[in-house]
Design a protein around this motif. Sequence first.
Motif, PDB file in Angstrom:
ATOM      1  N   GLY A  32       0.821  -1.197   0.000  1.00 12.20           N
ATOM      2  CA  GLY A  32       0.000   0.000   0.000  1.00 12.20           C
ATOM      3  C   GLY A  32       0.855   1.246   0.000  1.00 12.20           C
ATOM      4  O   GLY A  32       2.066   1.189  -0.222  1.00 12.20           O
ATOM      5  N   ARG A  33       0.190   2.360   0.246  1.00 16.71           N
ATOM      6  CA  ARG A  33       0.861   3.657   0.287  1.00 16.71           C
ATOM      7  C   ARG A  33       0.417   4.407   1.528  1.00 16.71           C
ATOM      8  O   ARG A  33      -0.672   4.199   2.033  1.00 16.71           O
ATOM      9  N   THR A  34       1.280   5.290   1.994  1.00 13.33           N
ATOM     10  CA  THR A  34       0.933   6.161   3.101  1.00 13.33           C
ATOM     11  C   THR A  34       1.490   7.548   2.803  1.00 13.33           C
ATOM     12  O   THR A  34       2.515   7.682   2.138  1.00 13.33           O
ATOM     13  N   GLU A  35       0.789   8.553   3.279  1.00  8.84           N
ATOM     14  CA  GLU A  35       1.215   9.932   3.054  1.00  8.84           C
ATOM     15  C   GLU A  35       1.751  10.544   4.331  1.00  8.84           C
ATOM     16  O   GLU A  35       1.040  10.625   5.332  1.00  8.84           O
ATOM     17  N   THR A  36       2.997  10.941   4.304  1.00  8.80           N
ATOM     18  CA  THR A  36       3.630  11.664   5.397  1.00  8.80           C
ATOM     19  C   THR A  36       4.977  12.177   4.896  1.00  8.80           C
ATOM     20  O   THR A  36       5.584  11.589   4.010  1.00  8.80           O
ATOM     21  N   ARG A  37       5.429  13.267   5.425  1.00 13.07           N
ATOM     22  CA  ARG A  37       6.737  13.791   5.037  1.00 13.07           C
ATOM     23  C   ARG A  37       7.855  13.219   5.907  1.00 13.07           C
ATOM     24  O   ARG A  37       9.030  13.372   5.608  1.00 13.07           O
ATOM     25  N   ILE A  38       7.480  12.524   6.980  1.00 15.30           N
ATOM     26  CA  ILE A  38       8.455  12.013   7.938  1.00 15.30           C
ATOM     27  C   ILE A  38       8.670  10.510   7.716  1.00 15.30           C
ATOM     28  O   ILE A  38       7.735   9.721   7.843  1.00 15.30           O
ATOM     29  N   ALA A  39       9.897  10.126   7.405  1.00 14.61           N
ATOM     30  CA  ALA A  39      10.206   8.722   7.110  1.00 14.61           C
ATOM     31  C   ALA A  39       9.889   7.808   8.292  1.00 14.61           C
ATOM     32  O   ALA A  39       9.323   6.729   8.112  1.00 14.61           O
ATOM     33  N   LEU A  40      10.229   8.232   9.492  1.00 18.03           N
ATOM     34  CA  LEU A  40       9.985   7.383  10.666  1.00 18.03           C
ATOM     35  C   LEU A  40       8.496   7.155  10.904  1.00 18.03           C
ATOM     36  O   LEU A  40       8.102   6.093  11.386  1.00 18.03           O
ATOM     37  N   LEU A  41       7.668   8.118  10.565  1.00 18.77           N
ATOM     38  CA  LEU A  41       6.223   7.939  10.709  1.00 18.77           C
ATOM     39  C   LEU A  41       5.709   6.924   9.690  1.00 18.77           C
ATOM     40  O   LEU A  41       4.859   6.090  10.007  1.00 18.77           O
ATOM     41  N   ALA A  42       6.229   6.963   8.486  1.00 18.39           N
ATOM     42  CA  ALA A  42       5.850   5.979   7.472  1.00 18.39           C
ATOM     43  C   ALA A  42       6.221   4.573   7.939  1.00 18.39           C
ATOM     44  O   ALA A  42       5.421   3.636   7.827  1.00 18.39           O
ATOM     45  N   ILE A  43       7.405   4.420   8.502  1.00 16.42           N
ATOM     46  CA  ILE A  43       7.862   3.127   9.017  1.00 16.42           C
ATOM     47  C   ILE A  43       6.957   2.671  10.155  1.00 16.42           C
ATOM     48  O   ILE A  43       6.533   1.514  10.210  1.00 16.42           O
ATOM     49  N   ARG A  44       6.632   3.567  11.050  1.00 13.37           N
ATOM     50  CA  ARG A  44       5.783   3.211  12.197  1.00 13.37           C
ATOM     51  C   ARG A  44       4.390   2.766  11.741  1.00 13.37           C
ATOM     52  O   ARG A  44       3.820   1.831  12.292  1.00 13.37           O
ATOM     53  N   ARG A  45       3.864   3.419  10.729  1.00 12.84           N
ATOM     54  CA  ARG A  45       2.545   3.035  10.211  1.00 12.84           C
ATOM     55  C   ARG A  45       2.567   1.624   9.642  1.00 12.84           C
ATOM     56  O   ARG A  45       1.617   0.859   9.812  1.00 12.84           O
TER      57      ARG A  45
END
Length: 63
Positions: A32-45
């Motif tokens: 899937g895809r996720t929208e965020t500018r922060i890499a660590l937040l994408a990883i956490r999701r």
Amino acid sequence: MNHRGVEYTVAMTATPGVWKWQFQLGDEIKSGRTETRIALLAIRRVQLRIDRELKKAAREPAT
């Protein structure tokens, strides 16, 4: 990367702030895809999604 024994990938797309992810549980590939500018937040999701899928798999009776 690895979370709870599950290998997963998170990669930035050409669109700024959009990340694509993928992991495999058994024979099933989730992506899937996720929208965020922060890499660590994408990883956490993605890690939270893995946790949800593992919990769901534990509840389902084995067939």
